[in-house]
Design a protein around this motif. Structure first.
Motif, PDB file in Angstrom:
ATOM      1  N   GLY A 100      54.539  14.958   5.555  1.00  0.00           N
ATOM      2  CA  GLY A 100      54.198  16.364   5.383  1.00  0.00           C
ATOM      3  C   GLY A 100      52.701  16.587   5.286  1.00  0.00           C
ATOM      4  N   ILE A 101      52.277  17.754   5.740  1.00  0.00           N
ATOM      5  CA  ILE A 101      50.892  18.191   5.575  1.00  0.00           C
ATOM      6  C   ILE A 101      50.871  19.336   4.569  1.00  0.00           C
ATOM      7  CG2 ILE A 101      48.862  19.202   6.685  1.00  0.00           C
ATOM      8  CD1 ILE A 101      49.851  17.898   9.321  1.00  0.00           C
ATOM      9  N   SER A 102      51.614  20.404   4.888  1.00  0.00           N
ATOM     10  CA  SER A 102      51.667  21.542   3.969  1.00  0.00           C
ATOM     11  C   SER A 102      52.883  22.409   4.292  1.00  0.00           C
ATOM     12  CB  SER A 102      50.394  22.390   4.063  1.00  0.00           C
ATOM     13  OG  SER A 102      50.293  23.002   5.335  1.00  0.00           O
ATOM     14  N   LEU A 103      53.269  23.178   3.306  1.00  0.00           N
ATOM     15  CA  LEU A 103      54.332  24.169   3.458  1.00  0.00           C
ATOM     16  C   LEU A 103      53.743  25.477   2.945  1.00  0.00           C
ATOM     17  CD1 LEU A 103      57.283  24.366   4.388  1.00  0.00           C
ATOM     18  CD2 LEU A 103      57.978  23.948   2.031  1.00  0.00           C
ATOM     19  N   THR A 104      53.669  26.471   3.816  1.00  0.00           N
ATOM     20  CA  THR A 104      53.016  27.729   3.499  1.00  0.00           C
ATOM     21  C   THR A 104      54.009  28.880   3.553  1.00  0.00           C
ATOM     22  OG1 THR A 104      50.993  26.892   4.526  1.00  0.00           O
ATOM     23  CG2 THR A 104      51.106  29.264   4.151  1.00  0.00           C
ATOM     24  N   SER A 130      47.620  13.543  17.881  1.00  0.00           N
ATOM     25  CA  SER A 130      48.675  13.825  18.860  1.00  0.00           C
ATOM     26  C   SER A 130      50.055  13.957  18.208  1.00  0.00           C
ATOM     27  CB  SER A 130      48.713  12.747  19.935  1.00  0.00           C
ATOM     28  OG  SER A 130      49.054  11.492  19.360  1.00  0.00           O
ATOM     29  N   LEU A 131      50.161  13.620  16.931  1.00  0.00           N
ATOM     30  CA  LEU A 131      51.447  13.696  16.238  1.00  0.00           C
ATOM     31  C   LEU A 131      51.559  14.941  15.357  1.00  0.00           C
ATOM     32  CD1 LEU A 131      51.897   9.944  15.204  1.00  0.00           C
ATOM     33  CD2 LEU A 131      52.745  11.111  17.249  1.00  0.00           C
ATOM     34  N   TYR A 132      50.557  15.817  15.413  1.00  0.00           N
ATOM     35  CA  TYR A 132      50.596  17.045  14.617  1.00  0.00           C
ATOM     36  C   TYR A 132      51.713  17.962  15.121  1.00  0.00           C
ATOM     37  CZ  TYR A 132      49.473  21.678  12.914  1.00  0.00           C
ATOM     38  OH  TYR A 132      49.558  22.925  12.331  1.00  0.00           O
ATOM     39  N   TYR A 138      53.350  19.253   9.697  1.00  0.00           N
ATOM     40  CA  TYR A 138      53.653  17.857   9.418  1.00  0.00           C
ATOM     41  C   TYR A 138      53.226  16.952  10.564  1.00  0.00           C
ATOM     42  CZ  TYR A 138      57.651  18.661  12.532  1.00  0.00           C
ATOM     43  OH  TYR A 138      58.432  18.972  13.611  1.00  0.00           O
ATOM     44  N   TRP A 139      53.223  15.648  10.294  1.00  0.00           N
ATOM     45  CA  TRP A 139      52.982  14.637  11.313  1.00  0.00           C
ATOM     46  C   TRP A 139      54.350  14.124  11.746  1.00  0.00           C
ATOM     47  CZ3 TRP A 139      48.166  15.041  12.618  1.00  0.00           C
ATOM     48  CH2 TRP A 139      47.199  15.343  11.669  1.00  0.00           C
ATOM     49  N   HIS A 140      54.656  14.225  13.026  1.00  0.00           N
ATOM     50  CA  HIS A 140      55.964  13.758  13.483  1.00  0.00           C
ATOM     51  C   HIS A 140      55.912  12.277  13.832  1.00  0.00           C
ATOM     52  CE1 HIS A 140      55.407  13.435  17.904  1.00  0.00           C
ATOM     53  NE2 HIS A 140      54.601  14.458  17.790  1.00  0.00           N
TER      54      HIS A 140
END
Length: 193
Positions: free
Chosen positions: A79-83, A54-56, A138-140
């Motif tokens: 962070g998850i990724s930067l594309t 739910s934080l995606y 990212y996860w907020h």
């Protein structure tokens, strides 16, 4: 089943420690105010435990020619990724020190291949030579609960964990350490499930 409001979370915790319930979290005083703050601390603690679906979050960032740094989202947590969507490639996370060693004058431009997180900004390298569209995934962080009707950004299945973590911290505050230890163990068991 609906999510519990901030007021209902507070009153459930107050009920477990045999304290009177409250009508309005914004008017809470003394112990109830401290307990309300602990509920927000519980959310932050749970945030660190997992990458909750739910934080995606995702956002698009347009680069500007010759600009190396870009602010992260105001609710950025992890962070998850930067594309680079313009060139259809994933940017590689690296250290700012490596950018400085590779380009001591800090003036090499081109299509960004690397990034690092520096405080509340992303630093790209090479420095963008033009406009590129970046996708920031990212996860907020969960929003702070403040009003009676606020609900947690965490998934509904974490509500009992929020209550249990809050209970253990409140029992510590009340110097009821044996009960706090039992509540903490129960919280850990809940997380494992």
């Amino acid at each position: 089943m609906a999510k519990l409001s901030y007021l209902k979370l507070t009153n459930r915790i107050l009920g477990r420690i045999t304290q009177p319930t409250i009508e309005d979290v914004t008017a809470a005083t003394v112990k109830a105010l401290i307990f309300n703050q602990i509920i927000n601390e519980a959310q932050n603690e749970l945030f660190t435990e997992d990458n909750w679906y739910s934080l995606y979050s995702s956002r698009s960032v347009a680069t500007v020619a010759s600009t190396a740094t870009y602010a992260v989202a105001s609710d950025f947590g992890r962070g998850i990724s930067l594309t680079d969507e313009t060139n259809n490639r994933l940017l590689i996370e690296d250290y700012g020190k490596n950018f400085d060693e590779a380009d001591p004058d800090n003036n090499q431009t081109g299509s960004p291949e690397y990034f690092c997180l520096q405080g509340s900004t992303y630093r790209l390298w090479p420095i963008p030579a033009g406009v590129y569209t970046l996708r920031d995934r990212y996860w907020h962080i969960p929003a702070t609960l403040a009003a009676n009707t606020n609900t947690s950004d965490l998934p509904i299945e974490t509500e009992n964990c929020i209550i249990q973590w809050s209970l253990y911290r409140i029992l510590e505050y009340l110097n009821k350490f044996e009960a706090a230890d039992r509540a903490r163990i129960e919280y850990i068991n809940m997380l494992k499930k």
